[in-house]
Design an enzyme around this catalytic site. Structure first.
Site, PDB file in Angstrom:
ATOM      1  N   GLY A 263      21.644 111.486  80.252  1.00  0.00           N
ATOM      2  CA  GLY A 263      20.578 112.924  79.673  1.00  0.00           C
ATOM      3  C   GLY A 263      19.683 112.592  79.814  1.00  0.00           C
ATOM      4  O   GLY A 263      18.879 112.127  79.879  1.00  0.00           O
ATOM      5  N   GLY A 265      15.753 114.537  77.745  1.00  0.00           N
ATOM      6  CA  GLY A 265      15.186 114.830  76.689  1.00  0.00           C
ATOM      7  C   GLY A 265      14.618 113.306  75.658  1.00  0.00           C
ATOM      8  O   GLY A 265      15.577 112.228  76.493  1.00  0.00           O
ATOM      9  N   GLU A 288      21.796 111.752  86.640  1.00  0.00           N
ATOM     10  CA  GLU A 288      20.597 112.943  87.276  1.00  0.00           C
ATOM     11  C   GLU A 288      19.045 112.644  87.755  1.00  0.00           C
ATOM     12  O   GLU A 288      18.307 113.375  88.550  1.00  0.00           O
ATOM     13  CB  GLU A 288      21.057 113.783  86.809  1.00  0.00           C
ATOM     14  CG  GLU A 288      22.785 114.223  86.651  1.00  0.00           C
ATOM     15  CD  GLU A 288      22.794 115.468  85.339  1.00  0.00           C
ATOM     16  OE1 GLU A 288      23.198 116.223  85.649  1.00  0.00           O
ATOM     17  OE2 GLU A 288      22.355 114.702  84.199  1.00  0.00           O
ATOM     18  N   ASN A 378      20.972 124.733  76.425  1.00  0.00           N
ATOM     19  CA  ASN A 378      20.720 125.765  77.297  1.00  0.00           C
ATOM     20  C   ASN A 378      21.704 124.861  79.144  1.00  0.00           C
ATOM     21  O   ASN A 378      21.428 125.910  79.391  1.00  0.00           O
ATOM     22  CB  ASN A 378      19.903 123.750  77.543  1.00  0.00           C
ATOM     23  CG  ASN A 378      18.500 122.895  77.266  1.00  0.00           C
ATOM     24  OD1 ASN A 378      18.173 124.260  77.023  1.00  0.00           O
ATOM     25  ND2 ASN A 378      18.136 122.325  76.078  1.00  0.00           N
ATOM     26  N   GLY A 382      24.795 118.380  83.392  1.00  0.00           N
ATOM     27  CA  GLY A 382      26.242 117.119  84.258  1.00  0.00           C
ATOM     28  C   GLY A 382      27.200 116.639  83.013  1.00  0.00           C
ATOM     29  O   GLY A 382      27.526 115.267  83.956  1.00  0.00           O
TER      30      GLY A 382
END
Length: 497
Positions: A263, A265, A288, A378, A382
């Site tokens: 992910g 971040g 992603e 947020n 995904g």
């Protein structure tokens, strides 16, 4: 320069100003815009639309791939343009409007948006606004640093506005793999069988007559704010590395692991960064967002190939990567997000999925989206697509937040995005909990022993012991289950009084 970018000559006559293009967007329309995690968004037309709305109010439903850069969500929210927003955002200004009930936010799994569009389950896109690096001789749109939902927006919309961004390098052309699934119920299998499978076109195929306006821009993508690894994120990465090394020793995989997904971040980026100093090699990625760590792993010789839906980098990494894009190009693919996040492909490839939690509870349920159970942060993005369908679902977070006022491990999560059924591994800087094959009562003991900050461990253990006396497959004291969240609201801390 413009003729090199707009190679379908009749379309040169459709070059207009951003104001003229924005005038094509009418009150009440559903607008599909390019953009995925602050990369590849249309930049000039949204700003012109916001400026127009300050003079002549209008409302739209805005659909994107994920979050927009250049403060566009903030600008559109402050101009009161947004009636509805789908499927992800990360802007504090828009977040404020969402939590105040001024903007209706539909938080969706990122693989689902265009599936619902394609089958008319949600209102159709009236007009698509797509950033491009070029338009081919046949009128195909070549995206820039993201694909996201741009391809399906352009294909399904009645009209298309293209922003040709001259600041985006022409070497991006050839990087994309645009594949659109066939229609259900007789859909053919998606032919992606390895992360490097190329199965589509290097451009978005649209009839040139659908392109009603072309706007020229030169604004750069926003850079990501990626904090350097700290002691806690290094400890999280170390805990995960040790676990994966044990998986190799157990013969479940080799040192090349399974394809990786991570992910967005700082924490997820730091975890991947930790693989640089690990014995793992010949890694592949099917994810992603391709972040700084992707290119650090390339440069370290650890990563052989990466498939994603966008490239989102820090300012320093942009300066390093874009001039060298030709070197990386044969090791990269950017796909539509309905392919990068498609459950069929994720399950087939057997991904190791690493995502970030806001909080998790003693049974392994994860909250990724809502602070205190009510206020949107947020969006789920995904993470659900990957968590439910991956070979291994891993969630990482620091054990405490706000200088220790908040425990990231609680008796019961205040909002559930990922149920215990979709969570295999939990990691904090304290340690790692392997939940595979464990019943709820076993899970609770492993999580409390391995993941909870020492300041909160005794309190959680006491809660679990008392809950167990009441019985049940998943023991809880319902009148106390959210007491930690209530204490945070009333006293400013979850710490036991």
């Amino acid at each position: 320069m413009l003729r090199e970018r707009i190679r379908h000559r009749p379309l040169l006559d459709r070059v207009v100003t951003a104001d003229e293009a924005a005038a094509l967007i009418k009150d009440g329309m559903t607008v599909g815009m390019s953009g995925f995690t602050r990369a590849g968004e249309a930049k000039a037309v949204p700003l012109a639309l916001a400026e127009r709305a300050r003079r002549d109010p209008l409302k739209i439903t805005l659909m994107t791939g994920a979050s927009l850069g250049n403060d566009l969500d903030k600008t559109l929210a402050e101009a009161h343009v947004l009636a509805r927003r789908i499927p992800f955002q990360s802007d504090p200004g828009l977040r404020k409007a969402i939590n105040a009930g001024e903007v209706m936010f539909i938080d969706q799994h990122l693989s689902e948006t265009v599936e619902q569009l394609r089958t008319n389950q949600i209102p159709p896109v009236d007009i698509a606004v797509v950033e491009a690096v070029a338009i081919t001789e046949q009128g195909g749109i070549v995206p820039t640093t993201s694909v996201g939902n741009s391809a399906s927006f352009a294909i399904l919309a009645d009209k298309v506005i293209v922003e040709i961004n001259l600041s985006q390098p022409a070497t991006l052309e050839g990087l994309h793999d645009i594949y659109i699934p066939t229609r259900r119920p007789a859909r053919m299998p998606i032919p992606v069988v390895t992360p490097e499978s190329r199965v589509g076109l290097p451009f978005i195929p649209v009839p040139p007559e659908k392109i009603v306006a072309i706007v020229v821009s030169e604004k750069h993508d926003s850079s990501a704010t990626i904090l350097p690894p700290d002691d806690d994120t290094r400890a999280i990465a170390g805990n995960l590395t040790d676990f994966l090394l044990n998986e190799v020793k157990q013969g479940r995989m080799g040192y090349e692991l399974q394809p990786l997904q991570a992910g967005i971040g700082t924490i997820a980026n730091a975890v991947l960064h930790g693989f640089i100093d690990s014995p793992f090699h010949d890694l592949k990625m099917y994810s992603e967002v391709l972040q700084d760590s992707t290119f650090e792993l390339f440069d370290a010789g650890k990563l052989g190939f990466a498939s994603g839906s966008s490239i989102t980098l820090s300012a320093e990494m942009y300066r390093k990567v874009l001039p060298r894009l030709v070197e990386y190009k044969h090791h990269l693919i950017l796909r539509p997000q309905e392919i990068s996040n498609h459950p069929e492909v994720i399950r087939r490839l057997g991904l190791i999925c690493i995502n970030t939690a806001l909080e998790f509870d003693i049974y392994g349920n994860v909250n990724s989206t809502h602070v205190g159970g009510t206020h949107m942060m947020n969006g789920i993005g995904g993470s659900g697509d990957f968590a439910r369908n991956g070979y291994m679902s891993i969630f990482v977070t620091k054990s405490i937040a706000k200088s220790g006022a908040i425990s990231s491990v609680v008796p019961m999560v205040s909002h559930v995005d990922h149920t215990e059924h979709d969570v295999d591994i939990l990691v904090t800087e304290v340690g790692l909990a392997d939940l595979r094959g464990l019943a709820p009562r076993e899970r609770a003991q492993v999580i409390i022993a391995n993941c909870v900050h020492p300041d909160y461990r005794d309190a959680l253990r006491d809660y679990y012991v008392r809950a167990s006396r009441r019985g049940g497959h998943t023991p809880h004291i319902l009148e106390e289950a959210f007491s930690w969240h209530v204490a945070l609201r009333e006293r400013g801390t979850m710490r036991p009084a």
